[in-house]
Design a protein around this motif. Structure first.
Motif, mmCIF file in Angstrom:
data_model
loop_
_atom_site.group_PDB
_atom_site.id
_atom_site.type_symbol
_atom_site.label_atom_id
_atom_site.label_comp_id
_atom_site.label_asym_id
_atom_site.label_seq_id
_atom_site.Cartn_x
_atom_site.Cartn_y
_atom_site.Cartn_z
ATOM 1 N N ASP A 230 0.812 -1.210 0.000
ATOM 2 C CA ASP A 230 0.000 0.000 0.000
ATOM 3 C C ASP A 230 0.849 1.265 0.000
ATOM 4 N N VAL A 231 1.987 1.235 0.664
ATOM 5 C CA VAL A 231 2.901 2.385 0.605
ATOM 6 C C VAL A 231 3.342 2.618 -0.839
ATOM 7 N N ASP A 232 3.722 1.547 -1.516
ATOM 8 C CA ASP A 232 4.146 1.681 -2.914
ATOM 9 C C ASP A 232 2.998 2.167 -3.798
ATOM 10 N N THR A 233 1.791 1.668 -3.555
ATOM 11 C CA THR A 233 0.629 2.086 -4.355
ATOM 12 C C THR A 233 0.346 3.575 -4.176
ATOM 13 N N VAL A 234 0.442 4.071 -2.936
ATOM 14 C CA VAL A 234 0.217 5.501 -2.674
ATOM 15 C C VAL A 234 1.186 6.356 -3.491
ATOM 16 N N MET A 235 2.461 5.972 -3.495
ATOM 17 C CA MET A 235 3.455 6.784 -4.193
ATOM 18 C C MET A 235 3.347 6.667 -5.714
ATOM 19 N N LYS A 236 2.930 5.505 -6.200
ATOM 20 C CA LYS A 236 2.767 5.341 -7.650
ATOM 21 C C LYS A 236 1.530 6.079 -8.160
ATOM 22 N N LEU A 237 0.396 5.869 -7.497
ATOM 23 C CA LEU A 237 -0.855 6.444 -7.997
ATOM 24 C C LEU A 237 -1.085 7.870 -7.496
ATOM 25 N N GLY A 238 -0.579 8.169 -6.293
ATOM 26 C CA GLY A 238 -0.786 9.503 -5.743
ATOM 27 C C GLY A 238 0.269 10.508 -6.156
ATOM 28 N N MET A 239 1.513 10.053 -6.341
ATOM 29 C CA MET A 239 2.621 10.954 -6.673
ATOM 30 C C MET A 239 3.164 10.728 -8.080
ATOM 31 N N ASN A 240 2.551 9.791 -8.793
ATOM 32 C CA ASN A 240 2.922 9.497 -10.179
ATOM 33 C C ASN A 240 4.365 8.997 -10.314
ATOM 34 N N HIS A 241 4.859 8.306 -9.242
ATOM 35 C CA HIS A 241 6.179 7.694 -9.348
ATOM 36 C C HIS A 241 6.069 6.418 -10.187
ATOM 37 N N PRO A 242 7.027 6.175 -11.079
ATOM 38 C CA PRO A 242 6.943 4.969 -11.909
ATOM 39 C C PRO A 242 7.127 3.678 -11.105
ATOM 40 N N MET A 243 7.756 3.796 -9.939
ATOM 41 C CA MET A 243 8.040 2.633 -9.098
ATOM 42 C C MET A 243 7.884 3.062 -7.642
ATOM 43 N N GLY A 244 7.272 2.204 -6.823
ATOM 44 C CA GLY A 244 7.137 2.528 -5.410
ATOM 45 C C GLY A 244 8.486 2.574 -4.716
ATOM 46 N N PRO A 245 8.624 3.351 -3.623
ATOM 47 C CA PRO A 245 9.924 3.501 -2.959
ATOM 48 C C PRO A 245 10.478 2.211 -2.362
ATOM 49 N N LEU A 246 9.604 1.288 -1.952
ATOM 50 C CA LEU A 246 10.091 0.039 -1.355
ATOM 51 C C LEU A 246 10.524 -0.947 -2.437
ATOM 52 N N THR A 247 9.828 -0.932 -3.563
ATOM 53 C CA THR A 247 10.295 -1.695 -4.721
ATOM 54 C C THR A 247 11.642 -1.162 -5.177
ATOM 55 N N LEU A 248 11.760 0.155 -5.223
ATOM 56 C CA LEU A 248 13.013 0.790 -5.633
ATOM 57 C C LEU A 248 14.138 0.444 -4.668
ATOM 58 N N ALA A 249 13.828 0.428 -3.369
ATOM 59 C CA ALA A 249 14.843 0.064 -2.371
ATOM 60 C C ALA A 249 15.371 -1.345 -2.621
ATOM 61 N N ASP A 250 14.467 -2.272 -2.917
ATOM 62 C CA ASP A 250 14.879 -3.643 -3.234
ATOM 63 C C ASP A 250 15.758 -3.678 -4.474
ATOM 64 N N PHE A 251 15.434 -2.832 -5.437
ATOM 65 C CA PHE A 251 16.185 -2.796 -6.692
ATOM 66 C C PHE A 251 17.586 -2.218 -6.460
ATOM 67 N N ILE A 252 17.680 -1.161 -5.657
ATOM 68 C CA ILE A 252 18.972 -0.545 -5.346
ATOM 69 C C ILE A 252 19.833 -1.485 -4.509
ATOM 70 N N GLY A 253 19.198 -2.166 -3.547
ATOM 71 C CA GLY A 253 19.899 -3.002 -2.574
ATOM 72 C C GLY A 253 19.794 -2.348 -1.209
ATOM 73 N N LEU A 254 19.203 -3.057 -0.244
ATOM 74 C CA LEU A 254 18.974 -2.453 1.062
ATOM 75 C C LEU A 254 20.277 -2.141 1.790
ATOM 76 N N ASP A 255 21.321 -2.899 1.512
ATOM 77 C CA ASP A 255 22.631 -2.591 2.099
ATOM 78 C C ASP A 255 23.163 -1.257 1.589
ATOM 79 N N THR A 256 22.927 -0.980 0.302
ATOM 80 C CA THR A 256 23.347 0.298 -0.273
ATOM 81 C C THR A 256 22.525 1.441 0.298
ATOM 82 N N VAL A 257 21.210 1.233 0.425
ATOM 83 C CA VAL A 257 20.342 2.255 1.023
ATOM 84 C C VAL A 257 20.818 2.583 2.441
ATOM 85 N N LEU A 258 21.111 1.543 3.228
ATOM 86 C CA LEU A 258 21.576 1.750 4.599
ATOM 87 C C LEU A 258 22.915 2.488 4.625
ATOM 88 N N ALA A 259 23.830 2.093 3.754
ATOM 89 C CA ALA A 259 25.148 2.739 3.719
ATOM 90 C C ALA A 259 25.018 4.230 3.424
#
Length: 283
Positions: free
Chosen positions: A213-242
């Motif tokens: 639902d967080v990802d859906t809010v950002m995709k449909l409400g903010m017109n992001h092509p990808m939700g932030p949590l999907t994007l985090a998985d794509f980037i790598g959570l270790d990289t996000v943390l670093a």
């Protein structure tokens, strides 16, 4: 300064992408990685992406073969001895990058520019490890490199104007749009993006909404092509943390504190798509 031969250090997703676009732009490229398996995988990914580009009629078979012919590989930094530009794309860890730059400073020709693809670490600190700080610069590509047009070009305190102009022109030759950025933690892209992702993780951690639902809010409400949590998985959570840790340490502001849930996932080895599990599960 004329740039003819480029070494890219690190054959992961970012490094192989950088090597691909450099070779496609007509440069002779050495893809380097001390891990032979990673090197083989990186070269295989480049060939796969070029084959897909041929199938989609973005390039022809001759273009593909010419690009591959300009690409060689090496597991030794000694291969940088005749390169005009070295682009480092190793893990986002200052100790690892420090070791690479200290070795390059001894091996690469005196005229060579040493660039780092770091997404958050200070260019000035990296440059200070060398005897050529005026020739050290940040060249932060976006992922996936063959698709994304932006390159943040980050000047360290001692980076020369000649070095900046050379790298800016290289980025343009690669078909990218360079943006000049000063040396602050996270630069521009990640200073804005990663805290947003961290806040999305907090909304899950605090039970405000589910991952989906967080990802859906950002995709449909903010017109992001990808939700932030999907994007985090794509980037790598270790990289996000670093990156969050660099921001937190660099600014000393509690608004950049990494979410405990992010830390927990990284400790568990749930790093996202590359490990098969992050905020989502992957086959």
């Amino acid at each position: 300064m004329a740039i003819k031969k480029i070494m890219v250090i690190g054959a992961g997703q970012m490094g192989s992408g950088i090597a691909q676009v450099c070779a496609q732009a007509g440069f002779h490229v050495v893809l380097n990685d001390m891990n032979e398996a990673a090197l083989e995988k990186g070269l295989g990914n480049i060939e796969k992406l070029l084959t897909r580009a041929v199938e989609k009629e973005r390039i022809n078979e001759e273009d593909k073969e010419a690009t591959l012919a300009r690409l060689t590989s090496s597991s030794s930094l000694e291969a940088s001895s005749d390169c005009d530009l070295v682009i480092e794309a190793v893990i986002e860890n200052m100790d690892v990058k420090a070791s690479v730059f200290q070795q390059l400073d001894e091996i690469a020709p005196a005229h060579a520019i040493l660039a780092t693809n770091t997404s958050s670490l200070p260019i000035t600190d990296i440059a200070a490890l060398t005897k050529r700080p005026e020739q050290v610069i940040g060249m932060h590509f976006m992922n996936p490199v063959p698709v994304m047009k932006l390159v943040e070009v980050i000047k360290g305190l001692q980076t020369s104007e000649e070095t900046y102009e050379t790298i800016r022109n290289i980025a343009i030759n690669l078909g990218k749009t360079p943006v000049e950025v000063n040396d602050f933690p996270g630069f521009v892209a990640n200073r804005i993006l990663i805290p947003m992702i961290n806040e999305a993780i907090y909304t899950v951690y605090e039970g405000v909404a589910s991952v989906e639902d967080v990802d859906t809010v950002m995709k449909l409400g903010m017109n992001h092509p990808m939700g932030p949590l999907t994007l985090a998985d794509f980037i790598g959570l270790d990289t996000v943390l670093a990156i969050m840790e660099v921001l937190h340490e660099g600014f000393g502001d509690s608004k950049y504190r990494p979410c405990p849930l992010l830390k927990k996932y990284v400790k568990a080895g749930w790093l996202g798509k590359k490990t098969g599990r992050g905020f989502y599960q992957y086959d």
